[in-house]
Structure formats: C-alpha cells, structure tokens
Design an enzyme around this catalytic site. Structure first.
Site, PDB file in Angstrom:
ATOM      1  N   SER A  90       0.797  -1.239   0.000  1.00  0.00           N
ATOM      2  CA  SER A  90       0.000   0.000   0.000  1.00  0.00           C
ATOM      3  C   SER A  90       0.825   1.283   0.000  1.00  0.00           C
ATOM      4  O   SER A  90       0.258   2.374  -0.102  1.00  0.00           O
ATOM      5  CB  SER A  90      -0.944   0.011   1.200  1.00  0.00           C
ATOM      6  OG  SER A  90      -2.028  -0.861   0.976  1.00  0.00           O
ATOM      7  N   LYS A  93       0.156   3.884  -2.599  1.00  0.00           N
ATOM      8  CA  LYS A  93      -0.832   4.954  -2.485  1.00  0.00           C
ATOM      9  C   LYS A  93      -0.199   6.336  -2.297  1.00  0.00           C
ATOM     10  O   LYS A  93      -0.892   7.345  -2.423  1.00  0.00           O
ATOM     11  CB  LYS A  93      -1.808   4.651  -1.349  1.00  0.00           C
ATOM     12  CG  LYS A  93      -2.641   3.382  -1.555  1.00  0.00           C
ATOM     13  CD  LYS A  93      -3.616   3.161  -0.420  1.00  0.00           C
ATOM     14  CE  LYS A  93      -4.501   1.944  -0.654  1.00  0.00           C
ATOM     15  NZ  LYS A  93      -3.852   0.679  -0.259  1.00  0.00           N
ATOM     16  N   SER A 150      -5.982   3.360   4.499  1.00  0.00           N
ATOM     17  CA  SER A 150      -5.388   2.645   3.373  1.00  0.00           C
ATOM     18  C   SER A 150      -6.456   2.023   2.468  1.00  0.00           C
ATOM     19  O   SER A 150      -6.319   0.892   1.991  1.00  0.00           O
ATOM     20  CB  SER A 150      -4.426   1.565   3.876  1.00  0.00           C
ATOM     21  OG  SER A 150      -3.579   1.124   2.843  1.00  0.00           O
TER      22      SER A 150
END
Length: 416
Positions: A90, A93, A150
């Site tokens: 993640s 991101k 997230s």
C-alpha cells in the site's frame, strides 16, 4: 546636428539591433546546468556529499531494504539495498495521493468535489472504507480514507475521478515516476494490491515521498491519528491511522504503511523537528513492532546527528541578469521555494555560504521555469551542494518600437 541626419542615424542603429541572429542560433545563450557545473539532476548530491551514507552505522537491520533521506535537500543519510526492486504493497498509495494533490494544485480538482464510487471501485478487497456502488464522498473524505485507513476502494474511486479509469491513472503514475527519476519503479495498479510486474525500490519511494511532502497540507490527513467518515449517518465509520508513529513518535506526521504476504511489513514515514524533515523507508520488515522500532531508530539517528541550515527563504531575491532585446531590461531572480542544506551537528554553520552562478546576460524570449544557472553551496572552501535555478517569470522579446525608444534613450539628447 541636422535633424534628418540624426533621425537617419537613429534608424540605422535601431535596424542593426533588430537584425535577426544567424540561422540556427539559440535564443538563450545560457549553458545547461550540467555544463555550468557538475550536476545535471535537480538537486543531485555532489560527489563530496553523496558519501553522507555511513556504512558503519547499524540501522534497519531486519529490513530487506531501507533509505533515510533529508526531505528538503534530498541528501541520503543512510541506505541499505536501496535500489532492490520489491513489491511496495500500500505504499503505492503515496503516488495516488501525489497525483491527487497535483490535480488540486493545477485546478483540475477541488477538495470539495464529489467522487462517485463505481462498481469496480467498490469491489476492491483488502483494506477499505467499504464504499458502496454509487456512493459519493468528497475528495477530502477520499484522501482521509486513503491516507489513514489505506482504502483500496477509495484509491480506485479517486483514480477514476482524475483519469477516467484506473488504467489511465496508472499511466499517469508511471509518467510521474519517470519525471521524478524513479528508475526502479513500474506500477500496475493504484493501491498496491498484489500484481505481477508491480514493483519499486526504497530509494524511489523516498523520491515520491519527498515530492508528496512538498504539499504541507497532506499531513492534515497522513498525520492524523483518528477521524470519522459518514459522520451524520447511521453508517458512521471510525478511521484509525495504520501508521502508529504519528501518535507515538514526536514530530511524525506521515506517510504510508503497507503489508502483503509477499511484501511483508513496509513503511514510508516522515517526521519534522525544528528545520529538519526526514523521510525513512523500510521494506520487508518481519512485523509491525520491528518496523516501527527500526524507523524510530532511523529518525533518532537523523535528529541526533544532523541539522538543516536555512540558506534562502521562499520569495527572497537571489540576483538579477541583464536581458538582451527583451521587453524588460533585467530579469530579477527570486527563490521559488526555501533552500536549505544538511550538515552534521558540530560542524560550523557560519561557514556555510552560497553563490549564484549565472551568465551576465541572456537573450529574450525567456520562459518562466527556464533554466538560467545554479546556486552552489559551500562549507568553507568546499562545494557541498548545487541547486538549479530557473527563471521566476517570462520575458517577451522586445518589439520594434520598444527597441527604437531604448536606442534613442542611449543617444545624446538634441535641442532645437
């Protein structure tokens, strides 16, 4: 002097000034930055300071890869396997948030704009804020969901809002990565869910993290420990930041955690104390406790050993250059952002100085953002940093009448 002789003289001189340059001549007689000095990369560390990485220090011992960077100058303080291509989970991101902030800066998006959730975005598994098909949230709310929880679903929804589809957004991600010099990176999706050929490196993550913290407002989301979505509904959703350092480490205010079974525990974190902001990246940590502990140790080392010395404030004048055949006779050079340099504590800060290296004159037209020279930073007699300098404004080429009046002003005044 006879009036007609004077007028003819003036016209002759003016015509000579307006004669076109020889074919193929460049409009700007300024060597590129890589010819002016030793660096050809925006804020590349000079050979004398690229060795600030200290192999003797023991940091991030359990990670597969790590980087510790000064966020302002880009100086690497510590690195370990920093260019290994690894799955980022993640942490991907960060690029999604960066492109969102770019769109807001460029006026293509506002924090208050509504983002509609597609069937595809709502179908994302893993970490999510449980968006339903057709549900709308503002850009600000989506950023909360991405930065704190997230949210894979929120990442796809914002990607579709900006680019029309996740696939088109991923193309933007890879283009931005190339622009930032992220040579170890290839993105396949906008949220970091496991995918073949989706990889980056600790060094590249530090680069995109450095770009993201240029937007100070992003820490409103990445630095918050808890918040809520859907507050005035019966589906009130509690957000708790997956990055616990923002609560437990003084000065920490971001940026993004990551975990998959392949990537293990990852984190790109940032913290600021006094004038010094640092970025710490670790990939492939065995668990969250070790990850947070080792990043905290990296922060402790940076703040104990280094300080950031301010050189120039944003908007400060740096110098001026004469403009040949321009609508303006001089170009005022101003700092487009603050300039700072990283030094070890105990070294004499008062020996740090800078010089502007630029030509005495340049030819119009000049475009805003056009490279015109560099700032060289010295510690004593030793050059330790270079920063490229661009024009802070555009200067058009002077028209015939402006050149005529300017020529007349240089000649003696004639009385009847």
């Amino acid at each position: 002097m006879n009036r007609w002789v004077y007028i003819c003289t003036v016209l002759t001189l003016t015509a000579s000034l307006l004669m076109p340059a020889q074919a193929g001549a460049l409009a700007l007689d300024v060597p590129p930055v890589d010819q002016v000095g030793q660096t050809n990369h925006a804020e590349e560390v000079l050979p004398t300071t690229s060795g600030t990485t200290e192999p003797s220090i023991q940091l991030a011992q359990n990670s597969r890869s790590a980087v510790l960077m000064d966020a302002d100058s880009g100086t690497i303080i510590f690195e370990k396997n920093s260019h290994d291509k690894l799955p980022p989970a993640s942490i991907t991101k960060i690029m999604t948030m960066l492109l969102t902030m770019d769109a807001i800066r460029d006026g293509k998006l506002k924090m208050t704009d509504k983002v509609r959730t597609s069937e595809y975005a709502a179908s994302m598994g893993g970490s999510q804020i449980f968006l339903e098909p057709g549900e709308e949230m503002t850009v600000e709310e989506m950023l909360k969901g991405i930065a704190m929880a997230s949210g894979n679903d929120a990442s796809v929804a914002i990607a579709e809002k900006i680019a029309g589809s996740e696939q088109a957004f991923v193309q933007m991600m890879n283009a931005k990565a190339k622009e930032l010099g992220m040579n170890d990176t290839h993105f396949v999706n906008c949220n970091g869910l496991p995918a073949e050929n989706h990889y980056t490196s600790a060094y590249d993550i530090a680069l995109m993290s450095q770009a993201l913290v240029q937007y100070p407002e992003i820490t409103k989301f990445t630095g918050a420990y808890e918040d809520y979505l859907r507050q005035n509904t019966d589906k009130k959703f509690w957000l708790v930041n997956t990055n616990k350092l923002v609560r437990f480490y003084s000065g920490a205010d971001g940026l993004k955690t990551g975990y998959t079974s392949e990537a293990k525990y990852c984190l790109s974190a940032t913290a600021k104390r006094d004038n010094l902001r640092v970025i710490a990246v670790v990939l492939g940590e065995p668990n969250t406790k070790t990850r947070n502990s080792e990043v905290s140790q990296m922060f402790d080392y940076a703040f104990a050993q280094y300080s950031s010395v301010p050189l120039i404030k944003s908007g400060d004048p740096i110098g001026e250059i004469k403009v040949e055949k321009g609508m303006e006779a001089k170009l005022q050079i101003k700092a487009e952002r603050p300039y700072q340099v990283l030094i070890k504590k105990g070294e004499a800060e008062n020996k740090v100085r800078y010089e502007l290296v630029a030509p005495e004159s340049i030819k119009a037209p000049i475009e805003k953002g056009q490279p015109i020279g560099k700032i060289v930073v010295y510690q004593g007699d030793k050059a330790i940093r270079e920063f490229p300098v661009e024009s802070s404004e555009s200067v058009a080429k002077a028209d015939w009448w402006t050149m005529f009046k300017r020529t007349c002003s240089k000649l003696f005044f004639v009385n009847d």
